[in-house]
Design a protein around this motif. Structure first.
Motif, short mmCIF file in Angstrom:
data_model
loop_
_atom_site.label_atom_id
_atom_site.label_comp_id
_atom_site.label_asym_id
_atom_site.label_seq_id
_atom_site.Cartn_x
_atom_site.Cartn_y
_atom_site.Cartn_z
N ASP A 46 171.72 15.63 9.33
CA ASP A 46 170.68 14.96 10.11
C ASP A 46 171.22 14.73 11.52
N SER A 49 169.72 10.30 13.82
CA SER A 49 169.42 9.10 13.03
C SER A 49 169.96 7.91 13.81
N TYR A 361 165.56 8.42 10.97
CA TYR A 361 165.64 7.20 10.17
C TYR A 361 166.54 6.20 10.89
N MET A 366 159.69 8.50 10.80
CA MET A 366 160.78 9.37 10.33
C MET A 366 160.25 10.58 9.54
#
Length: 412
Positions: A46, A49, A361, A366
């Motif tokens: 990811d 974030s 997130y 998200m």
């Protein structure tokens, strides 16, 4: 006079939404998706974030060199963030109907490791994310602070705290650390200080800058990033106070346009002033603006360039050709009814090699990994590359799988 208590206090312990709050419970459906889609042998990284760094402000301020600013922040406690970090206007919480990680400050964690590590690992494991590039939240507006010395001091203190307390303690977390481009000489010093730190995979420019990104004062910054082989990320933000957005009367309007507009301005200046030709080894990633703005800008810039090529003498090819060589994060991906438009967008940006998954997130809009995994027009290898392989190449990552995936692999 005694004021009555507000029965709708969404941050109180009596709110059932945060009673015994635990991120793992909040994200149970995300974990269910991860198991259903069998992510156990998918490396998922990811690349965008967040955590709420202001909740650790007293810790961060201990890393600040300037004793006056440090005292100013510490004397005000968490309230001090209003003086050191600019605040965004607009209600993202939507009066409690849409919340941003409710009760996060009350979530119970063990004494060790650091609170942010425990909280980050909980959501990573729920989503099926193996490695995460962690960014701040309120500090994304730090570049708008009217006192440049405050931006620099906060940036250095945050970067030091992040490296020492988080990145050096957990190999599943990394970051493109904050770069105060408004102060070029300080930005160069920060590159030298942090380029070799564990978990630092690049540097981050945030939102609204006081000078155009192509200003000559910035050239040594980009040259130094090239020397270190470090990518530069542009994390968009919205700013309702910006004169071009101030006529919008709805939060959803400024949220829809503000992020994309921010990156459109920087990208246009970056390309049309020939930055890719001047710094051919400097890789750039454009973060959190969705994807729909990219084909729009490719077509607009190509059209204008073909009519007035002399306005951009440094270019050796069309603007869209440079943009196709850059990297983009996926969130918030526009999931409208027209899947054909999304497929065309993927083709126009060479998504199979240039797009990187991001969740954003714990922010309210998200995206789960299934946003990429479930796309019908992507093959197996393309899904693997966008979810993790492209980030591995861009950041030169040593992939670290989550414990639950390793256990699941052993169990067959």
């Amino acid at each position: 006079m005694t004021m009555p208590q507000n029965p709708l206090n969404y941050s109180s312990d009596a709110d059932p939404a945060i009673k015994e709050f635990d991120t793992t419970k909040l994200l149970k459906n995300a974990r269910k998706q991860a198991l259903e889609r069998n992510y156990k042998d998918f490396f998922i990284c990811d690349v965008d974030s967040h955590h709420y760094e202001t909740e650790a402000l007293p810790e961060i301020l201990q890393y600040m060199d300037d004793p006056v600013l440090r005292h100013l922040g510490l004397s005000a406690g968490n309230v001090g963030r209003a003086g050191l970090i600019p605040q965004a206007i607009g209600s993202q919480d939507m009066a409690g109907r849409v919340t941003r990680y409710p009760g996060r400050s009350k979530e119970t964690v063990p004494p060790t490791p650091h609170r942010d590590i425990t909280l980050t690992r909980r959501w990573m494991d729920a989503l099926g994310v193996d490695m995460a590039c962690l960014f701040p939240t309120p500090m994304l507006l730090l570049a708008t602070h009217p006192q440049p010395e405050v931006e620099v001091a906060m940036a250095r203190a945050y970067n030091r705290w992040l490296c020492e307390r988080i990145l050096e303690e957990d190999k599943r977390m990394c970051s493109m650390v904050y770069l105060p481009i408004n102060e070029p000489h300080e930005a160069e010093r920060i590159i030298d200080e942090f380029a070799e730190r564990k978990g630092v995979v690049g540097f981050l420019s945030t939102g609204y800058l006081k000078r155009p990104i192509h200003d000559n004062a910035n050239m040594r910054i980009f040259s130094k990033l090239e020397e270190h082989g470090m990518p530069l990320g542009f994390h968009a933000v919205y700013n309702w106070s910006d004169s071009s957005l101030s006529q919008l009367n709805k939060f959803i309007s400024v949220h829809a346009l503000g992020f994309s507009f921010c990156n459109i301005i920087h990208m246009t200046n970056w390309v049309m002033n020939g930055m890719p030709e001047r710094f051919p080894k400097l890789r750039t990633m454009w973060i959190e603006s969705g994807l729909a703005w990219i084909p729009f800008l490719m077509q607009r810039l190509d059209n204008e360039y073909m009519m007035r090529t002399s306005d951009a003498p440094l270019l050796k090819k069309k603007p869209s050709d440079y943009m196709r060589e850059m990297f983009y994060s996926s969130q918030p991906m526009e999931l409208v009814d027209n899947k054909e438009a999304l497929e065309v967008t993927f083709k126009m940006i060479n998504a199979e090699t240039q797009l990187l998954y991001s969740s954003d997130y714990p922010h309210w809009d998200m995206d789960l990994p299934s946003t990429i995994y479930d796309l019908p027009f992507l093959g197996e290898q393309a899904k693997r590359d966008i979810l993790g392989g492209n980030a591995q190449k861009l950041f030169n990552l040593e992939p670290t799988m989550s414990e639950w995936k390793l256990e699941a692999q052993k169990a067959g």
